[in-house]
Design an enzyme around this catalytic site. Structure first.
Site, PDB file in Angstrom:
ATOM      1  N   CYS A  66       0.887  -1.166   0.000  1.00 18.53           N
ATOM      2  CA  CYS A  66       0.000   0.000   0.000  1.00 18.53           C
ATOM      3  C   CYS A  66       0.925   1.216   0.000  1.00 18.53           C
ATOM      4  O   CYS A  66       2.120   1.074  -0.285  1.00 18.53           O
ATOM      5  CB  CYS A  66      -0.993  -0.016   1.161  1.00 18.53           C
TER       6      CYS A  66
HETATM    7  C1  RB5 Z   1      -3.905   5.332   0.561  1.00 17.42           C
HETATM    8  O1  RB5 Z   1      -3.894   6.664   0.190  1.00 17.42           O
HETATM    9  C2  RB5 Z   1      -2.954   5.061   1.724  1.00 17.42           C
HETATM   10  O2  RB5 Z   1      -3.506   5.539   2.902  1.00 17.42           O
HETATM   11  C3  RB5 Z   1      -2.694   3.590   1.812  1.00 17.42           C
HETATM   12  O3  RB5 Z   1      -2.154   3.129   0.621  1.00 17.42           O
HETATM   13  C4  RB5 Z   1      -1.702   3.149   2.866  1.00 17.42           C
HETATM   14  O4  RB5 Z   1      -0.569   3.942   2.880  1.00 17.42           O
HETATM   15  C5  RB5 Z   1      -2.235   2.942   4.215  1.00 17.42           C
HETATM   16  O5  RB5 Z   1      -1.499   2.562   5.132  1.00 17.42           O
END
Ligand code: RB5
Length: 165
Positions: A66
């Site tokens: 993420c």
């Molecule tokens: C998405 O914008 C972001 O919050 C997600 O990808 C991640 O970093 C969450 O921990």
């Protein structure tokens, strides 16, 4: 090895790159999505199905990306049988398996470069749990916590469990 991979928009580009590298390295890659870039998608929608697949043994290991790697690891660790961790270095990627039996590695697509992520992935997949008594003892203290968690809880119950605080 059969490896599951998943990401939200924050990790999409890195997921695509890692999936290609894994396939070129001879791994069977199962993509849990997102399959297209969607700026509004949510990491639990990919992290949870992948985590369940790892817990069931449908895939042997998982790679989650993420933006920071934090949300993905938090979500994956809610699934009984999953030991997920955010890694930025090859030592942790390897030792996390050897000592802690980590079965999902998480990366931040916005914080870690692809070369480091790939190096970590290779170390992660190349490592095996040592099975040493001291590590089994430590893991037993962690997995004991799972006694009160149902591996069969449905999505509704899980989302209720993390509701507003
Ligand atoms: C998405 O914008 C972001 O919050 C997600 O990808 C991640 O970093 C969450 O921990």
């Amino acid at each position: 090895m059969k490896v599951g991979i998943g990401s939200d928009h924050g990790g999409f580009e890195m997921k695509q790159q890692l999936a290609k590298l894994l396939a070129a390295d001879g791994h069977e890659v199962v993509d849990f999505g997102n399959k297209v870039y969607d700026n509004n998608d949510d990491y639990p929608d990919f992290a949870i199905p992948l985590a369940r697949a790892v817990a069931r043994g449908d895939v042997e290991r998982g790679v989650l990306v993420c933006g920071s790697g934090v949300g993905a690891s938090v979500a994956a660790n809610k699934i009984v049988g999953v030991r997920a961790a955010l890694c930025h270095d090859d030592f942790s990627a390897r030792q996390g398996v050897e000592d802690d039996n980590m079965n999902i590695i998480c990366f931040g697509g916005r914080t870690t470069g692809i070369a480091v992520a790939w190096d970590c992935t290779k170390n992660f997949l190349g490592a095996r749990f040592s099975g040493a008594d001291r590590h089994r003892r430590r893991l037993a203290k962690v997995t004991q916590l799972d006694a009160n968690r149902s591996p069969h809880a449905d999505d509704r119950k899980e989302f209720q469990a993390v509701g507003p605080e």
